[in-house]
Design an enzyme around this catalytic site. Structure first.
Site, mmCIF file in Angstrom:
data_model
loop_
_atom_site.group_PDB
_atom_site.id
_atom_site.type_symbol
_atom_site.label_atom_id
_atom_site.label_comp_id
_atom_site.label_asym_id
_atom_site.label_seq_id
_atom_site.Cartn_x
_atom_site.Cartn_y
_atom_site.Cartn_z
ATOM 1 N N LYS A 1 -22.629 -5.177 110.743
ATOM 2 C CA LYS A 1 -21.981 -4.419 109.667
ATOM 3 C C LYS A 1 -21.556 -5.328 108.524
ATOM 4 O O LYS A 1 -21.459 -6.543 108.705
ATOM 5 C CB LYS A 1 -20.789 -3.637 110.219
ATOM 6 C CG LYS A 1 -19.777 -4.570 110.855
ATOM 7 C CD LYS A 1 -18.633 -3.823 111.471
ATOM 8 C CE LYS A 1 -17.646 -4.767 112.089
ATOM 9 N NZ LYS A 1 -17.078 -5.769 111.170
ATOM 10 N N ASP B 1 -16.486 -8.042 116.898
ATOM 11 C CA ASP B 1 -16.501 -9.274 116.082
ATOM 12 C C ASP B 1 -15.944 -10.534 116.756
ATOM 13 O O ASP B 1 -15.153 -11.270 116.134
ATOM 14 C CB ASP B 1 -15.742 -9.022 114.769
ATOM 15 C CG ASP B 1 -16.395 -7.971 113.895
ATOM 16 O OD1 ASP B 1 -17.419 -7.420 114.292
ATOM 17 O OD2 ASP B 1 -15.880 -7.694 112.793
ATOM 18 N N CYS C 1 -10.927 -4.647 111.759
ATOM 19 C CA CYS C 1 -12.113 -3.992 112.318
ATOM 20 C C CYS C 1 -11.795 -3.138 113.534
ATOM 21 O O CYS C 1 -12.394 -2.082 113.718
ATOM 22 C CB CYS C 1 -13.207 -5.014 112.563
ATOM 23 S SG CYS C 1 -13.850 -5.609 110.969
HETATM 24 C C1 VGL Z 1 -12.789 -8.466 109.615
HETATM 25 C C2 VGL Z 1 -11.821 -9.011 107.622
HETATM 26 C C3 VGL Z 1 -13.060 -9.165 107.045
HETATM 27 C C4 VGL Z 1 -12.601 -8.103 111.054
HETATM 28 C C5 VGL Z 1 -14.036 -8.597 109.050
HETATM 29 O O1 VGL Z 1 -13.513 -8.326 111.876
HETATM 30 O O2 VGL Z 1 -11.517 -7.594 111.399
HETATM 31 N N1 VGL Z 1 -11.694 -8.659 108.895
HETATM 32 N N2 VGL Z 1 -14.161 -8.956 107.767
#
Ligand code: VGL
Ligand code: ZN
Length: 227
Positions: A128, A24, A173
């Protein structure tokens, strides 16, 4: 537990049964983004370097992208009386333990990878969080702990044994991906501690997640300790 107190594995030699999971590195998780992780941008150079090293050694490189539909139930804006950061846990575990600002909405600038992240070496990109009612912190498994993303099968078909995790955010994540990697039976799972930054929501979450990772047998590496 603090990052600086972790025992770092030395002298790791990357081979073709290793996979690097880059989690991410998207505009919304970087300074200026909707769910900015403090100093998130400081890891990008290092991630590019380690990806090049994995590529040179014929290892697999997988990147993930948080990829929510508009109005996702993990967004505080989906509830009449909630704010980002409020604690919230749905009974089935699909949403929570906190609600988020709108982030990584499919097709928006915030959902794009940071422009400096080198995608050249990625063999697959896993998107995702696409189910509007179920969040997916882990790159392997949605938060309902039932629906898979397909990543485990993909890595197993490549005969991958060790997984190295970097990216954002450490305590969401990256953390859930590391725990699931162990549960899916990968032999060794590493968090690359200088190539990740955490959110720490609720406060203390980073420390608690490091503790849980230690107890789960997850190991820790850093960019300076690869051969
Ligand atoms: C994430 C919170 C919400 C992450 C993704 O990538 O850690 N955290 N969505
Ligand atoms: Zn998300």
């Amino acid at each position: 537990m603090k990052i600086n107190d972790l025992k770092i594995k030395k002298g790791i030699r990357i081979n073709e049964k290793d996979a690097l999971l880059v989690v991410d590195i998207q505009n919304d998780f970087l300074p200026g983004g909707a769910l900015a992780v403090e100093q998130g941008d400081s890891i990008i150079d290092g991630v590019n370097k380690i990806a090049k090293n994995f590529s040179k050694n014929n290892a697999a490189i997988i990147m993930t992208q948080d990829w929510h539909p508009k109005g996702h139930l993990s967004f505080a804006s989906s509830y009449p009386d909630k704010n980002p950061g409020d604690e919230y846990q749905s009974k089935d575990g699909a949403i929570g333990p906190v609600l988020w600002p709108d982030h990584c909405v499919q097709g928006t600038k915030g959902a794009e990878f940071h422009k400096d992240l080198n995608l050249l070496f990625a063999s697959a990109i896993i998107r995702k969080g696409r189910n509007p009612t179920v969040d997916s912190y882990s790159a392997f498994l949605e938060n309902d702990k039932v629906v898979e993303t397909g990543l485990s099968g993909y890595l197993k078909s490549l005969n991958i044994k060790r997984i190295f995790i970097c990216g954002l955010a450490l305590d969401y994540c990256c953390y859930y991906s590391a725990i699931d990697a162990v549960d899916f039976g990968f032999e060794e799972v590493y968090l690359l501690v200088d190539l990740t930054k955490g959110i720490d929501l609720p406060p203390g979450n980073i420390s608690a997640s490091l503790e849980n990772m230690i107890n789960k047998g997850i190991k820790f590496g850093n960019i300076d300790n690869f051969n």
